[in-house]
Design an enzyme around this catalytic site. Sequence first.
Site, PDB file in Angstrom:
ATOM      1  N   GLU A 284       0.811  -1.220   0.000  1.00 38.75           N
ATOM      2  CA  GLU A 284       0.000   0.000   0.000  1.00 38.75           C
ATOM      3  C   GLU A 284       0.840   1.264   0.000  1.00 38.75           C
ATOM      4  OE1 GLU A 284      -0.234  -2.414   2.214  1.00 38.75           O
ATOM      5  OE2 GLU A 284      -2.289  -3.152   2.390  1.00 38.75           O
ATOM      6  N   ASP A 326      20.119  21.712 -27.981  1.00 41.97           N
ATOM      7  CA  ASP A 326      20.240  22.872 -28.844  1.00 41.97           C
ATOM      8  C   ASP A 326      21.592  23.528 -28.573  1.00 41.97           C
ATOM      9  OD1 ASP A 326      19.303  24.734 -30.741  1.00 41.97           O
ATOM     10  OD2 ASP A 326      18.713  26.109 -29.148  1.00 41.97           O
ATOM     11  N   GLU A 662       5.586 -12.934   5.290  1.00 35.82           N
ATOM     12  CA  GLU A 662       4.295 -13.024   5.983  1.00 35.82           C
ATOM     13  C   GLU A 662       3.384 -14.051   5.307  1.00 35.82           C
ATOM     14  OE1 GLU A 662       2.665  -9.061   6.133  1.00 35.82           O
ATOM     15  OE2 GLU A 662       4.687  -8.229   6.322  1.00 35.82           O
TER      16      GLU A 662
END
Length: 854
Positions: A284, A326, A662
């Site tokens: 999350e 450039d 986990e």
Amino acid sequence: MASHWHQQTAKQALEDLGSSPDGLRQEDVSARREHHGFNKLEGGRQKSKIVIFVSQFMDVMIGILAVAAAISFFVGEHTDAYVILGIILGNAIIGYIQESRAEASIQKLQQMAAQQTTVVRGGAPTEIEASQLVPGDVVLLDAGDIVPADGRLLEISALKVDEAMLTGESHAVEKHTAPITGAELLPGDRLNMVFKGTVVSNGSAKMVVTEIGMATEMGKIASLLEGGAQQTPLQRRLRKFSKQLVVVVLFICAAIFAHGLYRGEEVLTIFLTALSLAVAALPEALPAVITIALANGAARMVKQQALIRRLPAVETLGSVTYICSDKTGTLTKNKMTVERVWCPEEKESLLLNAFFLNNEIRFDESGKPLGDATEIALVAYALEKGIDKQQAETDYPIVGKVPFDSERMRMSSLHQLDGKYLLLVKGAPGQIADTLAAGFTEKKEEWLDTNREWAREGLRVLFFGYKWLDKQPEQLTPSLETDLDFLGMAGMIDPPREEVVEAIQLCTTAGIKPVMITGDQPLTAVAIAERLKLITSDHEKALTGAELNKMSDDELKDTAKHTAVYARVSPEQKLKIVKALQQNGEFVAMTGDGVNDAPSLKQADIGVAMGITGTDVSKETADMILLDDNFATIVKAIKEGRRIYDNIRRFILYVLSCNLGEILVIFFAPILGLAIPLLPIHILWINLVTDGLPGLALASEPAENDAMRRPPRRPDENLFAGRLIPRIVLTGCLMAIGAFVLQFAATNKGYETVLQQTMVFSMLSFVQLGNALIVRSLNTSLFRLPLFRNPFLIMTILFSVGLQLLLVYAPVLQPIFKTAALPAEALWLTAAVSVSCVACIEGVKLLVAKISGR
């Protein structure tokens, strides 16, 4: 395709446009406006604010977070759900602001039109708003005016126009009225025309309007800006990662739910467990960590003079393989400078006075010279060499001038001195050589050879001549410019910035190829490129716009691989070059400062605008702005981009390895005959605190020592390159093994289930905090890293340890988090397993690094 107006005489252009030197009649104007519209630049279809806001939620990762929020609500963890929804809303607001600001680029183009202009209608000059012009209108121009539309010149007087914003040329362009052959000419080569948005730097003119609004050269640039914005590499990688993660999460949840049903567990219990695992599997904090990493990086870059307009672009610089720059004002100083001077002996003083006096320069109230850049350079050189302004004007009072014109390519000024008159003449070398007295015939070729030698080095050369007159001529005309004595020559150039050479070398070391793309002449471009060491061999040359026009897309793709300098190119061609490089699989950064750079800035993977000399259009279009206009700042930004990407990878390694641990613990514990070791509240706590806080701190980790010695990441590299997946799997497995060892030991000692769960919960939290220390470097040993290199991380870890102990030992928190106070023996056992597990994870890191050869 170029227009045909430059091929016609002024009279033919007027006839074709149905106009005359006296302009249009009012009734003609109304009919033409109805047909052609107003002289305005139009943007593409603008998204509404609501559409922009809603589109921020159409992202896979946002969808994952929404699912996580719904799961959290379902299991009763409302606080966690609100945190996730806050992350979603915060990201949407940031994205909305960024996209709304990006929509402003074409609106800025509209603001660049001249507000008022002098037009001749019915023979009478009058001032009108520039938006009211129509094709066929006759417009009067004076020094300082912004050209209101594209037009064919009818009459001129010493006209010079600054077209740098359109063509990239560093000096004002001398104009004429004669027809020019050649159908496909770039704007910079159509010397009998002027273009909308450019500035009259000297002289005056009368022009007839040929194109207005979106049909002008600037309008063509505006239309090029309507394409969709490029996604950054980080956005592409996260999108791919998010889709993969969704599949993995759904598979894991389904497998656990099916396995629970097979074992005969209660449907509600196993369903809640599967949902908890879904929350565990979803990182999350990933969007928040990425946003914080990018925002912190952007803040650091501002201190180094690089302003980021779009946060994801911070990381992109770490991926670029090409920097297309450039020339004018980016690689060079955008300031014409006298670099070489030669004159016959004893004429130095007179030549310096000629530098100062023979020009159209005027000084403002502060004493700053205004006018043509070439003449300003001559005046500055004279003042630097000791010429006194007041003394020179007193000693050589001016009597009159013959202005420069593009046919004779010379300018003369007449000065009174001791009863005689001094005619000073400057101009193109060949034109001045033709006016020299007969006695200089032998020396003339020698001087012209010197001119050619200087020109090959990129210098713009002017010759100076003079002669004395016994009396003031009745009329000052070009016919006096004969039988001149040679006074000397000056070579000028817009020189490269001193620090750019080192910056280019650093880019090369980092595996990035710098490329010059300019509207300037090939000779000048190559000379500057040689000084900057962009090209290092004699056989390398510039690819011109005319040559590029003859190439097919496939030929350009092949040629672009070996070309370092492009000269005399148009805005459309700059865009084609960037696209060709991208089609070759390159990640392209484009730097620039003018309106002519805006389309390629937008097309590039990252556009870099100049903060001082850059136009509003280039700044609004770009992803990053260099506040000091210093090319070298890009190198610092590249290092910062690489650092940020490494930190994001550190977080992904950290959070996914922890989450995998986990998942394995919950999945295999019942199979091994153990009680469920983690409850939903434990999983959410680990994810949002133990994972989240150190994860945020990892965003501030300093760059690795080899950050600028590595080649850029491959364009197709995914987030898990560099053996990240083996690291994630091995780390997750070690955490799970440690948890099972601890739970078996606790079971053998007869500890109750709540105590077992508290031990495993605490052990996983401590190991994950240790893992945060380990992932600070992907390859270097933990013990070789300075402990306080990232003090925020150390403080976060200590804070998280304190919070974890508070959950275990604070009686008021135990029923909320379903923990029990650990006795001394259980605490020491938990600590011993935690330390052993961290040591094993560190060993795996070093082993994988050794196998990878890092």
